[in-house]
Motif scaffolding. Structure first.
Motif, PDB file in Angstrom:
ATOM      1  N   THR A 187       0.792  -1.241   0.000  1.00  0.00           N
ATOM      2  CA  THR A 187       0.000   0.000   0.000  1.00  0.00           C
ATOM      3  C   THR A 187       0.818   1.280   0.000  1.00  0.00           C
ATOM      4  N   GLY A 188       2.053   1.210   0.473  1.00  0.00           N
ATOM      5  CA  GLY A 188       2.859   2.416   0.618  1.00  0.00           C
ATOM      6  C   GLY A 188       2.635   3.116   1.945  1.00  0.00           C
ATOM      7  N   LEU A 189       1.683   2.621   2.721  1.00  0.00           N
ATOM      8  CA  LEU A 189       1.355   3.214   4.019  1.00  0.00           C
ATOM      9  C   LEU A 189       2.075   2.472   5.139  1.00  0.00           C
ATOM     10  N   PRO A 190       2.488   3.181   6.163  1.00  0.00           N
ATOM     11  CA  PRO A 190       3.123   2.497   7.285  1.00  0.00           C
ATOM     12  C   PRO A 190       2.108   1.643   8.046  1.00  0.00           C
ATOM     13  N   CYS A 191       2.588   0.597   8.694  1.00  0.00           N
ATOM     14  CA  CYS A 191       1.722  -0.273   9.493  1.00  0.00           C
ATOM     15  C   CYS A 191       1.946   0.039  10.978  1.00  0.00           C
ATOM     16  N   PRO A 192       1.160  -0.555  11.872  1.00  0.00           N
ATOM     17  CA  PRO A 192       1.360  -0.292  13.303  1.00  0.00           C
ATOM     18  C   PRO A 192       2.763  -0.629  13.813  1.00  0.00           C
ATOM     19  N   GLY A 193       3.434  -1.575  13.169  1.00  0.00           N
ATOM     20  CA  GLY A 193       4.776  -1.957  13.605  1.00  0.00           C
ATOM     21  C   GLY A 193       5.895  -1.240  12.883  1.00  0.00           C
ATOM     22  N   CYS A 194       5.543  -0.387  11.916  1.00  0.00           N
ATOM     23  CA  CYS A 194       6.583   0.309  11.149  1.00  0.00           C
ATOM     24  C   CYS A 194       7.473   1.143  12.071  1.00  0.00           C
ATOM     25  N   GLY A 195       8.748   0.948  11.900  1.00  0.00           N
ATOM     26  CA  GLY A 195       9.729   1.639  12.719  1.00  0.00           C
ATOM     27  C   GLY A 195      10.283   0.764  13.829  1.00  0.00           C
ATOM     28  N   MET A 196       9.646  -0.375  14.085  1.00  0.00           N
ATOM     29  CA  MET A 196      10.079  -1.230  15.189  1.00  0.00           C
ATOM     30  C   MET A 196      11.463  -1.820  14.929  1.00  0.00           C
ATOM     31  N   THR A 197      11.733  -2.280  13.725  1.00  0.00           N
ATOM     32  CA  THR A 197      13.055  -2.833  13.416  1.00  0.00           C
ATOM     33  C   THR A 197      14.123  -1.759  13.541  1.00  0.00           C
ATOM     34  N   ARG A 198      13.841  -0.582  12.993  1.00  0.00           N
ATOM     35  CA  ARG A 198      14.806   0.520  13.101  1.00  0.00           C
ATOM     36  C   ARG A 198      14.986   0.946  14.548  1.00  0.00           C
ATOM     37  N   ALA A 199      13.907   0.898  15.330  1.00  0.00           N
ATOM     38  CA  ALA A 199      14.001   1.238  16.755  1.00  0.00           C
ATOM     39  C   ALA A 199      14.888   0.237  17.483  1.00  0.00           C
ATOM     40  N   LEU A 200      14.735  -1.040  17.165  1.00  0.00           N
ATOM     41  CA  LEU A 200      15.556  -2.071  17.797  1.00  0.00           C
ATOM     42  C   LEU A 200      17.027  -1.898  17.428  1.00  0.00           C
ATOM     43  N   ILE A 201      17.286  -1.592  16.171  1.00  0.00           N
ATOM     44  CA  ILE A 201      18.670  -1.363  15.740  1.00  0.00           C
ATOM     45  C   ILE A 201      19.260  -0.158  16.476  1.00  0.00           C
ATOM     46  N   ARG A 202      18.478   0.909  16.588  1.00  0.00           N
ATOM     47  CA  ARG A 202      18.971   2.089  17.326  1.00  0.00           C
ATOM     48  C   ARG A 202      19.182   1.772  18.797  1.00  0.00           C
ATOM     49  N   LEU A 203      18.304   0.966  19.350  1.00  0.00           N
ATOM     50  CA  LEU A 203      18.449   0.565  20.749  1.00  0.00           C
ATOM     51  C   LEU A 203      19.729  -0.245  20.943  1.00  0.00           C
ATOM     52  N   LEU A 204      20.028  -1.130  19.998  1.00  0.00           N
ATOM     53  CA  LEU A 204      21.258  -1.919  20.078  1.00  0.00           C
ATOM     54  C   LEU A 204      22.511  -1.053  19.944  1.00  0.00           C
ATOM     55  N   HIS A 205      22.359   0.106  19.288  1.00  0.00           N
ATOM     56  CA  HIS A 205      23.467   1.069  19.183  1.00  0.00           C
ATOM     57  C   HIS A 205      23.451   2.078  20.331  1.00  0.00           C
ATOM     58  N   LEU A 206      22.606   1.824  21.314  1.00  0.00           N
ATOM     59  CA  LEU A 206      22.459   2.662  22.510  1.00  0.00           C
ATOM     60  C   LEU A 206      21.960   4.077  22.183  1.00  0.00           C
ATOM     61  N   ASP A 207      21.261   4.206  21.083  1.00  0.00           N
ATOM     62  CA  ASP A 207      20.624   5.464  20.706  1.00  0.00           C
ATOM     63  C   ASP A 207      19.186   5.425  21.226  1.00  0.00           C
ATOM     64  N   PHE A 208      19.035   5.691  22.527  1.00  0.00           N
ATOM     65  CA  PHE A 208      17.745   5.541  23.181  1.00  0.00           C
ATOM     66  C   PHE A 208      16.706   6.533  22.670  1.00  0.00           C
ATOM     67  N   ALA A 209      17.126   7.766  22.440  1.00  0.00           N
ATOM     68  CA  ALA A 209      16.191   8.773  21.918  1.00  0.00           C
ATOM     69  C   ALA A 209      15.766   8.434  20.500  1.00  0.00           C
ATOM     70  N   GLY A 210      16.691   7.973  19.691  1.00  0.00           N
ATOM     71  CA  GLY A 210      16.375   7.574  18.319  1.00  0.00           C
ATOM     72  C   GLY A 210      15.436   6.384  18.286  1.00  0.00           C
ATOM     73  N   ALA A 211      15.643   5.436  19.189  1.00  0.00           N
ATOM     74  CA  ALA A 211      14.755   4.275  19.279  1.00  0.00           C
ATOM     75  C   ALA A 211      13.350   4.717  19.658  1.00  0.00           C
ATOM     76  N   TRP A 212      13.262   5.623  20.623  1.00  0.00           N
ATOM     77  CA  TRP A 212      11.959   6.154  21.051  1.00  0.00           C
ATOM     78  C   TRP A 212      11.261   6.861  19.891  1.00  0.00           C
ATOM     79  N   GLN A 213      12.011   7.614  19.134  1.00  0.00           N
ATOM     80  CA  GLN A 213      11.444   8.358  18.013  1.00  0.00           C
ATOM     81  C   GLN A 213      10.935   7.415  16.913  1.00  0.00           C
TER      82      GLN A 213
END
Length: 159
Positions: free
Chosen positions: A53-79
């Motif tokens: 569809t091109g539209l984000p889903c409810p989980g969109c951003g979760m993988t990127r958030a996890l990657i940022r969390l693993l890089h200790l970018d807590f604010a980026g993960a939250w965003q």
């Protein structure tokens, strides 16, 4: 000394249970891995909703958030997706209960996951109303299947 031995025994048993769980879910784990690799290699995204569809889903951003969390970018993960913290707490809670304490209450775990899913959908609706279209992950992704299909049908009808 007895407590140390008891904890060691629990960890040994927990390790055995963990490897049994991994062995039991090996095909699911391999399928998810293959899915991520193939979609990332050949398409614009790994999210089927975005792909179609091109539209984000409810989980969109979760993988990127996890990657940022693993890089200790807590604010980026939250965003990217604040629910990454709730899921990490759930995984920690489940892991401690199952692999250290030996408690296997799957009904309770499924209820918690269902509640998290409902909360994610409500958060998604709020995020769509407030931020869409905007910065990733709340962006519209061109090149999706429906838009391409629309262009094909439109050009076919104009011939």
């Amino acid at each position: 000394m007895e407590k140390k031995r008891n904890l060691k025994q629990r960890l040994k048993i927990g390790k055995t249970i963990f490897f049994k769980d991994v062995k039991h879910a090996k095909w699911a784990i391999l399928s998810v891995f293959a899915y991520f690799v193939l979609l990332r290699k050949f398409f614009i995204t790994i999210c089927p909703a975005v792909l179609i569809t091109g539209l984000p889903c409810p989980g969109c951003g979760m993988t990127r958030a996890l990657i940022r969390l693993l890089h200790l970018d807590f604010a980026g993960a939250w965003q990217m997706h604040p629910f990454v913290y709730l899921f990490m707490i759930f995984i920690l809670w489940f892991g401690i209960r199952r692999y250290i304490l030996g408690i296997s209450d799957t009904k309770k775990a499924w209820k918690i996951l269902a509640m998290l899913g409902i909360l994610m959908i409500l958060f998604y609706i709020w995020r769509m109303l407030r931020y869409f279209p905007g910065n990733p992950p709340m962006s519209y992704y061109y090149g999706n299947v429906l838009l391409n299909l629309h262009h094909i049908i439109k050009s076919f009808l104009q011939i």
